[in-house]
Scaffold this active site. Structure first.
Site, PDB file in Angstrom:
ATOM      1  N   LYS A  83      -6.566  -1.883  19.069  1.00 34.23           N
ATOM      2  CA  LYS A  83      -5.725  -1.563  17.908  1.00 34.23           C
ATOM      3  C   LYS A  83      -4.606  -0.616  18.324  1.00 34.23           C
ATOM      4  O   LYS A  83      -4.823   0.270  19.167  1.00 34.23           O
ATOM      5  CB  LYS A  83      -6.600  -0.930  16.820  1.00 34.23           C
ATOM      6  N   SER A  94      -7.141  -2.042   7.626  1.00 37.72           N
ATOM      7  CA  SER A  94      -5.915  -1.984   8.403  1.00 37.72           C
ATOM      8  C   SER A  94      -6.022  -2.606   9.797  1.00 37.72           C
ATOM      9  O   SER A  94      -5.003  -2.926  10.388  1.00 37.72           O
ATOM     10  CB  SER A  94      -5.480  -0.527   8.556  1.00 37.72           C
ATOM     11  N   SER A 149     -11.527  -0.095   7.205  1.00 38.25           N
ATOM     12  CA  SER A 149     -10.558  -0.848   8.010  1.00 38.25           C
ATOM     13  C   SER A 149     -11.124  -1.675   9.154  1.00 38.25           C
ATOM     14  O   SER A 149     -10.389  -2.433   9.768  1.00 38.25           O
ATOM     15  CB  SER A 149      -9.510   0.102   8.580  1.00 38.25           C
TER      16      SER A 149
HETATM   17  N1  GLN Z   1      -7.736   0.534   2.987  1.00 34.92           N
HETATM   18  C1  GLN Z   1      -8.044   1.918   3.138  1.00 34.92           C
HETATM   19  C2  GLN Z   1      -6.774   2.722   3.129  1.00 34.92           C
HETATM   20  O1  GLN Z   1      -5.767   2.159   2.942  1.00 34.92           O
HETATM   21  C3  GLN Z   1      -8.804   2.148   4.392  1.00 34.92           C
HETATM   22  C4  GLN Z   1      -7.957   2.192   5.598  1.00 34.92           C
HETATM   23  C5  GLN Z   1      -8.708   2.497   6.852  1.00 34.92           C
HETATM   24  O2  GLN Z   1      -9.932   2.425   6.893  1.00 34.92           O
HETATM   25  N2  GLN Z   1      -7.966   2.909   7.853  1.00 34.92           N
HETATM   26  O3  GLN Z   1      -6.766   3.909   3.286  1.00 34.92           O
END
Ligand code: GLN
Length: 451
Positions: free
Chosen positions: A56, A131, A155
């Site tokens: 990532k 994400s 995410s």
């Molecule tokens: N969707 C969640 C957010 O937007 C989680 C994101 C994540 O786990 N990095 O914060």
């Protein structure tokens, strides 16, 4: 695609062939948009001698451009390897390819990336989740053997569910955050994406362990999980009733079928309610944005990446940040700065910390009676690009995942079937802190039953 377990037994020559093969596949499936290099119009090359693993774009790999899929970090070159990257390298794996993500890991669809779309491998009109959408699409779409992602509020698990692969978030403190670009430091964890549960356990073992460079790293005994995997253990599994009630019909149906299958296989199912779910989203979006506003203050145009043209220092900060951050990141910095500001700190931030304790206690209560919790990962299957415009609606994508981060627990998403449009559905096991063995054993049992 070859599994990690198989790849670990290859000799040097075979790994060389494997790399060539993989590059060809990646080129053939370019449209997927899993890799930043490809979205950028650059050649993707796999150097290094080890088994290729996709990373990532928020994990430092020495001499790589690491950008968190943000404009503000264009041009930044990582000067060192993250702790997990050192671990990978000493286990014979070679990082290659940066996977696409929501900007600074803020989002649930990878649509906030500076680089453009990553598509769902099962339907190009749908998002891969986020994400860590690039990592999930790469593994689910057959263009990576395994990948690393990060999970702050879901995410890893949510995109894994959307892309039909396994995704796991370790207990907070289990995996070093040294070299992970911080979003919300008390919630972030790096974790594996894999084609199956055993591979996820193998990769989890490789990246886990104490790291003194991360002050929140847990300095407690670590026993490898993969060599001790056992799918014959019988568990008491708590199903959270109100999670199921709130899920869409297709998700609920698949979950119920898999619960029946678990019962048949000899596991004891008990039903529990979580009463504080209404606080989850609010608590998360106060704590996560507060920490993000502090963490992202370092991107000032002086120290990292992009720098705007300006006449004085104040203008330099304002222009760099104004031009460099996307809308969602700005929204969160504003929200986070507000909840931390004097006069509001007690009303929001302190209250959120109290709610976080309530949520943690609630899980502890359930774990007095159960070895594992079983839950959906997402309310629905993957949605179409552009279909969720309201930020709040996007935040509700995380209703089944964020409490696990708030409580610091380990969770894993396992594919349990498809909806009638052919989109994957995931189910989630949650375990006690540092009981990853039970988490993986339960997940492996489920995977076997469904096969
Ligand atoms: N969707 C969640 C957010 O937007 C989680 C994101 C994540 O786990 N990095 O914060």
């Amino acid at each position: 695609m070859i599994t990690l377990k198989e790849a670990l037994s290859l000799d040097k020559g075979e790994i060389k062939e494997l790399r060539k093969d993989l590059l060809k596949k990646i080129e053939e499936k370019k449209e997927l948009g899993a890799y930043v290099e490809q979205l950028n119009g650059n050649e993707l090359s796999i150097s290094g001698e080890g088994i290729p693993i996709a990373i990532k774009d928020n994990i430092q790999v020495k001499n790589w451009n690491v950008t968190c899929a943000s404009n503000i970090l264009q041009g930044y070159v990582a000067p060192y390897d993250a702790g997990v990257i050192e671990n990978l390298k000493s286990a014979g794996l070679s990082p290659f390819g940066r996977t696409n993500m929501d900007e600074f890991a803020m989002g649930s669809s990878t649509e906030t990336s500076y680089y453009g779309k990553t598509k769902n491998p099962f339907n190009p009109n749908c998002v891969p989740g986020g994400s860590s959408g690039g990592s999930a699409a790469a593994v689910g779409g057959g263009v990576a053997i395994v990948a690393l992602g990060s999970d702050t509020g879901g995410s890893i698990r949510q995109p894994a569910a959307f892309c039909g692969c396994v995704g796991m978030k370790p207990t907070y403190g289990r995996v070093s955050r040294y070299g992970l670009s911080a979003f919300s430091s008390s919630l972030d964890q790096i974790g594996p994406f894999a084609q199956n549960v055993e591979d996820a356990a193998l990769l989890y073992d490789i990246i886990s362990g104490y790291d003194k460079r991360d002050s929140t790293s847990a300095n407690i005994e670590y026993k490898p999980v993969a060599p001790n995997l056992n799918s014959d253990r019988k568990f008491t599994i708590a199903v959270i009733e109100n999670y199921l009630e709130e899920a869409s019909d297709e998700v609920r149906k698949k979950l119920e079928e898999s619960i029946e299958a678990l019962k048949k296989a000899g596991h004891k199912i008990i039903y529990k309610k979580r009463l504080n779910t209404k606080y989850d989203v609010a608590t998360y979006y106060i704590i996560a944005t507060a920490e993000a506003s502090a963490n992202l203050s370092r991107y000032d145009g002086v120290r990292y990446g992009n720098r705007a043209q300006a006449n004085n220092l104040k203008e330099l900060y304002a222009k760099t940040r104004g031009e460099g951050f996307g809308d969602e990141v700005k929204r969160r910095i504003l929200l986070g700065t507000f909840v931390l500001s004097s006069g509001y700190y007690d009303a929001y931030y302190i209250k959120a910390q109290k709610a976080r304790h309530l949520i943690k206690d609630e899980f502890e209560e359930i774990f007095k009676e159960a070895d594992l919790i079983y839950a959906p990962v997402t309310p629905k299957t993957a949605f179409e690009f552009g279909s969720i415009k309201d930020p709040l609606e996007m935040y509700l994508e995380d209703i089944y995942t964020i409490a696990v981060n708030l409580a610091g627990l380990p969770g894993i998403s396992v594919p349990v079937g498809f909806d009638d449009k052919g989109l994957p559905i995931g189910a989630q096991f949650i375990a006690k802190a540092f009981d990853e063995q039970t988490l993986f054993d339960g997940a492996l049992a489920l995977e076997k039953i469904l096969k």
